[in-house]
Design a protein around this motif. Structure first.
Motif, PDB file in Angstrom:
ATOM      1  N   ILE A 148       0.898  -1.359   0.022  1.00  0.00           N
ATOM      2  CA  ILE A 148      -0.040   0.115   0.092  1.00  0.00           C
ATOM      3  C   ILE A 148       0.817   1.297   0.116  1.00  0.00           C
ATOM      4  O   ILE A 148       0.523   2.466  -0.732  1.00  0.00           O
ATOM      5  N   LEU A 149       1.925   1.243   0.610  1.00  0.00           N
ATOM      6  CA  LEU A 149       2.653   2.373   0.826  1.00  0.00           C
ATOM      7  C   LEU A 149       3.491   2.805  -0.690  1.00  0.00           C
ATOM      8  O   LEU A 149       3.731   3.852  -0.994  1.00  0.00           O
ATOM      9  N   LEU A 150       3.850   1.357  -1.137  1.00  0.00           N
ATOM     10  CA  LEU A 150       4.479   1.602  -2.683  1.00  0.00           C
ATOM     11  C   LEU A 150       3.462   2.300  -3.731  1.00  0.00           C
ATOM     12  O   LEU A 150       3.864   3.025  -4.384  1.00  0.00           O
ATOM     13  N   ILE A 151       2.180   1.591  -3.256  1.00  0.00           N
ATOM     14  CA  ILE A 151       1.345   2.359  -4.354  1.00  0.00           C
ATOM     15  C   ILE A 151       1.195   3.852  -4.096  1.00  0.00           C
ATOM     16  O   ILE A 151       0.901   4.682  -5.004  1.00  0.00           O
ATOM     17  N   LEU A 152       1.118   4.168  -2.897  1.00  0.00           N
ATOM     18  CA  LEU A 152       0.831   5.524  -2.390  1.00  0.00           C
ATOM     19  C   LEU A 152       1.937   6.529  -2.752  1.00  0.00           C
ATOM     20  O   LEU A 152       1.596   7.792  -3.409  1.00  0.00           O
ATOM     21  N   VAL A 153       3.251   5.943  -2.886  1.00  0.00           N
ATOM     22  CA  VAL A 153       4.154   6.843  -3.237  1.00  0.00           C
ATOM     23  C   VAL A 153       4.415   6.633  -4.961  1.00  0.00           C
ATOM     24  O   VAL A 153       4.373   7.984  -5.299  1.00  0.00           O
ATOM     25  N   PHE A 154       4.672   5.686  -5.325  1.00  0.00           N
ATOM     26  CA  PHE A 154       4.877   5.590  -6.880  1.00  0.00           C
ATOM     27  C   PHE A 154       3.818   5.602  -7.761  1.00  0.00           C
ATOM     28  O   PHE A 154       3.823   5.920  -9.093  1.00  0.00           O
ATOM     29  N   SER A 155       2.673   5.343  -7.291  1.00  0.00           N
ATOM     30  CA  SER A 155       1.377   5.518  -8.093  1.00  0.00           C
ATOM     31  C   SER A 155       0.466   6.740  -8.030  1.00  0.00           C
ATOM     32  O   SER A 155       0.239   7.466  -9.046  1.00  0.00           O
ATOM     33  N   VAL A 156       0.057   6.837  -6.553  1.00  0.00           N
ATOM     34  CA  VAL A 156      -0.800   8.065  -6.621  1.00  0.00           C
ATOM     35  C   VAL A 156      -0.041   9.428  -6.598  1.00  0.00           C
ATOM     36  O   VAL A 156      -0.297  10.241  -7.163  1.00  0.00           O
ATOM     37  N   THR A 157       1.230   9.403  -5.528  1.00  0.00           N
ATOM     38  CA  THR A 157       2.012  10.843  -5.681  1.00  0.00           C
ATOM     39  C   THR A 157       2.839  11.057  -6.737  1.00  0.00           C
ATOM     40  O   THR A 157       2.423  12.313  -7.521  1.00  0.00           O
ATOM     41  N   LEU A 158       3.667  10.015  -7.202  1.00  0.00           N
ATOM     42  CA  LEU A 158       4.382  10.350  -8.301  1.00  0.00           C
ATOM     43  C   LEU A 158       3.881  10.202  -9.704  1.00  0.00           C
ATOM     44  O   LEU A 158       4.338  10.715 -10.750  1.00  0.00           O
ATOM     45  N   GLY A 159       3.063   9.175  -9.612  1.00  0.00           N
ATOM     46  CA  GLY A 159       2.411   8.647 -11.133  1.00  0.00           C
ATOM     47  C   GLY A 159       3.220   8.047 -11.821  1.00  0.00           C
ATOM     48  O   GLY A 159       3.204   8.059 -13.185  1.00  0.00           O
ATOM     49  N   TRP A 160       4.368   7.276 -11.299  1.00  0.00           N
ATOM     50  CA  TRP A 160       5.539   6.702 -12.317  1.00  0.00           C
ATOM     51  C   TRP A 160       5.102   5.439 -12.665  1.00  0.00           C
ATOM     52  O   TRP A 160       5.379   4.925 -13.679  1.00  0.00           O
ATOM     53  N   LEU A 161       4.423   4.625 -11.788  1.00  0.00           N
ATOM     54  CA  LEU A 161       4.295   2.945 -11.903  1.00  0.00           C
ATOM     55  C   LEU A 161       2.606   2.930 -11.820  1.00  0.00           C
ATOM     56  O   LEU A 161       1.961   3.769 -11.032  1.00  0.00           O
ATOM     57  N   PRO A 162       2.221   1.923 -12.513  1.00  0.00           N
ATOM     58  CA  PRO A 162       0.818   1.341 -12.450  1.00  0.00           C
ATOM     59  C   PRO A 162       0.717   0.843 -10.891  1.00  0.00           C
ATOM     60  O   PRO A 162       1.417   0.238 -10.261  1.00  0.00           O
ATOM     61  N   SER A 163      -0.803   1.008 -10.432  1.00  0.00           N
ATOM     62  CA  SER A 163      -1.040   0.319  -9.144  1.00  0.00           C
ATOM     63  C   SER A 163      -1.598  -0.817  -9.479  1.00  0.00           C
ATOM     64  O   SER A 163      -1.819  -1.498  -8.179  1.00  0.00           O
ATOM     65  N   PHE A 164      -2.020  -1.208 -10.285  1.00  0.00           N
ATOM     66  CA  PHE A 164      -2.802  -2.514 -10.595  1.00  0.00           C
ATOM     67  C   PHE A 164      -2.630  -3.231 -11.791  1.00  0.00           C
ATOM     68  O   PHE A 164      -2.299  -2.477 -12.733  1.00  0.00           O
ATOM     69  N   GLY A 165      -2.883  -4.319 -12.045  1.00  0.00           N
ATOM     70  CA  GLY A 165      -3.002  -4.992 -13.470  1.00  0.00           C
ATOM     71  C   GLY A 165      -1.402  -5.595 -13.765  1.00  0.00           C
ATOM     72  O   GLY A 165      -0.455  -5.215 -13.170  1.00  0.00           O
ATOM     73  N   ARG A 166      -1.492  -5.991 -14.848  1.00  0.00           N
ATOM     74  CA  ARG A 166      -0.281  -6.778 -15.549  1.00  0.00           C
ATOM     75  C   ARG A 166       0.176  -5.790 -16.582  1.00  0.00           C
ATOM     76  O   ARG A 166       1.360  -6.507 -17.180  1.00  0.00           O
ATOM     77  N   GLY A 167      -0.487  -5.032 -17.205  1.00  0.00           N
ATOM     78  CA  GLY A 167       0.070  -4.511 -18.216  1.00  0.00           C
ATOM     79  C   GLY A 167      -0.356  -4.974 -19.410  1.00  0.00           C
ATOM     80  O   GLY A 167      -0.974  -5.990 -19.359  1.00  0.00           O
ATOM     81  N   THR A 168       0.336  -4.658 -20.340  1.00  0.00           N
ATOM     82  CA  THR A 168       0.068  -5.208 -21.776  1.00  0.00           C
ATOM     83  C   THR A 168       0.953  -6.425 -22.092  1.00  0.00           C
ATOM     84  O   THR A 168       1.956  -6.395 -21.615  1.00  0.00           O
ATOM     85  N   VAL A 169       0.412  -7.683 -22.364  1.00  0.00           N
ATOM     86  CA  VAL A 169       1.260  -8.871 -22.297  1.00  0.00           C
ATOM     87  C   VAL A 169       1.301  -9.297 -23.659  1.00  0.00           C
ATOM     88  O   VAL A 169       0.414  -9.036 -24.586  1.00  0.00           O
ATOM     89  N   VAL A 170       2.279 -10.174 -23.941  1.00  0.00           N
ATOM     90  CA  VAL A 170       2.359 -10.857 -25.324  1.00  0.00           C
ATOM     91  C   VAL A 170       1.944 -12.357 -25.408  1.00  0.00           C
ATOM     92  O   VAL A 170       2.513 -12.919 -24.477  1.00  0.00           O
ATOM     93  N   ASP A 171       1.192 -12.863 -26.212  1.00  0.00           N
ATOM     94  CA  ASP A 171       0.716 -14.155 -26.159  1.00  0.00           C
ATOM     95  C   ASP A 171       1.683 -15.027 -27.116  1.00  0.00           C
ATOM     96  O   ASP A 171       1.788 -14.686 -28.378  1.00  0.00           O
ATOM     97  N   LEU A 172       2.467 -15.864 -26.612  1.00  0.00           N
ATOM     98  CA  LEU A 172       3.361 -16.704 -27.132  1.00  0.00           C
ATOM     99  C   LEU A 172       2.665 -18.017 -27.776  1.00  0.00           C
ATOM    100  O   LEU A 172       3.565 -18.810 -28.123  1.00  0.00           O
ATOM    101  N   GLY A 173       1.358 -17.894 -27.555  1.00  0.00           N
ATOM    102  CA  GLY A 173       1.121 -19.424 -27.751  1.00  0.00           C
ATOM    103  C   GLY A 173       0.635 -20.167 -26.409  1.00  0.00           C
ATOM    104  O   GLY A 173      -0.365 -20.756 -26.445  1.00  0.00           O
ATOM    105  N   TRP A 174       1.912 -20.642 -26.035  1.00  0.00           N
ATOM    106  CA  TRP A 174       1.719 -21.712 -24.876  1.00  0.00           C
ATOM    107  C   TRP A 174       2.161 -20.758 -23.482  1.00  0.00           C
ATOM    108  O   TRP A 174       2.373 -21.164 -22.423  1.00  0.00           O
ATOM    109  N   TRP A 175       2.436 -19.283 -23.448  1.00  0.00           N
ATOM    110  CA  TRP A 175       2.770 -18.549 -22.682  1.00  0.00           C
ATOM    111  C   TRP A 175       2.429 -17.039 -22.838  1.00  0.00           C
ATOM    112  O   TRP A 175       2.741 -16.619 -24.007  1.00  0.00           O
ATOM    113  N   THR A 176       1.912 -16.405 -21.973  1.00  0.00           N
ATOM    114  CA  THR A 176       1.800 -15.072 -22.072  1.00  0.00           C
ATOM    115  C   THR A 176       2.685 -14.421 -21.018  1.00  0.00           C
ATOM    116  O   THR A 176       2.768 -14.506 -19.997  1.00  0.00           O
ATOM    117  N   THR A 177       3.414 -13.546 -21.631  1.00  0.00           N
ATOM    118  CA  THR A 177       4.475 -12.743 -21.004  1.00  0.00           C
ATOM    119  C   THR A 177       4.415 -11.105 -21.094  1.00  0.00           C
ATOM    120  O   THR A 177       4.144 -10.624 -21.955  1.00  0.00           O
TER     121      THR A 177
END
Length: 328
Positions: A148-177
Motif C-alpha cells: 500500500i505504501l508503494l502504491i501511495l508513493v509511486f502510483s498515486v503521488t509520483l504517478g510513475w508506475l501503475p497501481s494494478f494489473g499486469r499491463g500489456t502482455v504478449v501471447d506466445l501461444g503457450w505462454w503470456t509474458t
C-alpha cells in the motif's frame, strides 16, 4: 545417491497423496456442487441426473479413487464460477504468477547476498548498521502495508508506475509474458518489490549470521595466519560454506514466495493464481480451491526435493555420512 533419490521421491509421493486427500475432502464435503452448477429453478430430476452424471451416487472410496486418478492427470473438473475447466483457468494464470515469483526471487538473491556479505565484513560501519535497521523493518512490517505504501508513493503521488494489473502482455501461444512490453515491465516493478522485500531482508540477515560464524572457524584463522589474501579468504573459502545453509533456506522460502503471492496479487490485482484463489474463496468455487492447493503443494514438494538433492551434492559431509565405512 540413487537410494537417496528414491527415498525422496517416495516421501514426495506420500506428501502429495495426503494433500490430494485433503483436496478430495474439500471437493466432496464442502458445499453442494449440484447447487453451484445448476440454476436455482432446476427441477429435482435435473439435480438427480447431474448427481448421477458427476458420479456423486457412487461409494466414497470409488469417488476418491476417481479423484486421485483425475488429479494425477491434471483434471479437477469444472469451475463453479466460470463454468470452465479448472486446468484451463490455472494454465492461463500460471505465467503471471511464475513471472512475478521469478523476478521477486532474483531481486531477493541479487540484493540479499551482497548486502549480507557487506554487513558481515563491515559489522561496525554506519552503512551496515543502517542496513540492519532497514532489514529489521523489512521483516517486521506486514507485506500488504509495504504494498500500500508503494502504491501511495509511486502510483498515486509520483504517478510513475501503475497501481494494478499486469499491463500489456504478449501471447506466445503457450505462454503470456509481460517481459516484452514496456507497460508489462512497469506493472511488474511494484509487485515484485513488495514480494521480494521480506525474502531479501531474510537472506541478508541469514548470510550475515552465517558468514560471521564461518569467519570465526579455525580453518579461516589458519588460512589467515598463512598469509592468504583477505579477498580470496572471504570470497573463495568463507562464502562457499556460508551459502550452503542459505541455499536450503532459500529453497524453502521459494515456496513461500508462491504462497505470499496471494497477498501481493490481491493488493495489486495481479491476474495470477493467487488472485484466482481469492476469487474462488469468495464464491466458494471448491474445484479451483482444491486444484490450487494441490498445485502449490506439488511445487513445494518439487522445490524441496531439488534443494535436498543440491544440498547433498554441495555438502560432501552428507554423502560421507550416507556411505558405509569400508572394512567396518
Amino acid at each position: 545417491m540413487f537410494a537417496f533419490l528414491i527415498r525422496r521421491i517416495i516421501q514426495a509421493a506420500l506428501v502429495m497423496l495426503v494433500v490430494a486427500s485433503i483436496a478430495f475432502l474439500m471437493f466432496r464435503f464442502l458445499g453442494d456442487p449440484i447447487s453451484n452448477l445448476l440454476p436455482e429453478d432446476a427441477t429435482v430430476q435435473d439435480r438427480a441426473e447431474m448427481r448421477e452424471k458427476m458420479g456423486l451416487n457412487d461409494p466414497v472410496l470409488v469417488q476418491y479413487g476417481r479423484f486421485i486418478v483425475d488429479a494425477a492427470q491434471g483434471d479437477f473438473g469444472q469451475s463453479y464460477r466460470n463454468n470452465r475447466p479448472v486446468s484451463d483457468l490455472l494454465a492461463e494464470r500460471f505465467p503471471a504468477t511464475a513471472e512475478l515469483v521469478l523476478v521477486a526471487a532474483s531481486l531477493a538473491l541479487a540484493l540479499g547476498i551482497p548486502l549480507g556479505i557487506y554487513t558481515a565484513l563491515n559489522p561496525r560501519g554506519w552503512l551496515s548498521q543502517g542496513l540492519q535497521v532497514v532489514s529489521l523493518l523489512g521483516i517486521s512490517v506486514p507485506t500488504f502495508v509495504t504494498g500500500i505504501l508503494l502504491i501511495l508513493v509511486f502510483s498515486v503521488t509520483l504517478g510513475w508506475l501503475p497501481s494494478f494489473g499486469r499491463g500489456t502482455v504478449v501471447d506466445l501461444g503457450w505462454w503470456t509474458t509481460g517481459f516484452l512490453t514496456t507497460s508489462g515491465l512497469k506493472a511488474l516493478i511494484l509487485p515484485a518489490i513488495m514480494l521480494a522485500l521480506f525474502q531479501m531482508t531474510l537472506i541478508m540477515r541469514l548470510v550475515r549470521a552465517e558468514m560471521l560464524e564461518v569467519l570465526r572457524a579455525d580453518y579461516i584463522k589458519f588460512a589467515k595466519a598463512r598469509g592468504i589474501p583477505s579477498r580470496m579468504l572471504h570470497f573463495k573459502y568463507a562464502l562457499k560454506n556460508t551459502l550452503i545453509p542459505v541455499m536450503t533456506i532459500f529453497g524453502l522460502q521459494l515456496g513461500g514466495l508462491i504462497a505470499f503471492a496471494i497477498i501481493t496479487e490481491t493488493v495489486f490485482q495481479w491476474p495470477g493464481m493467487g488472485f484466482l484463489f481469492i476469487q474462488a474463496v469468495n464464491f466458494t468455487d471448491v474445484p479451483v480451491m482444491a486444484a490450487y492447493l494441490v498445485l502449490v503443494s506439488f511445487i513445494f514438494v518439487v522445490i524441496n526435493t531439488l534443494v535436498d538433492l543440491l544440498y547433498n551434492v554441495a555438502d560432501p559431509r552428507l554423502r560421507a555420512e550416507r556411505t558405509p565405512a569400508r572394512g567396518v
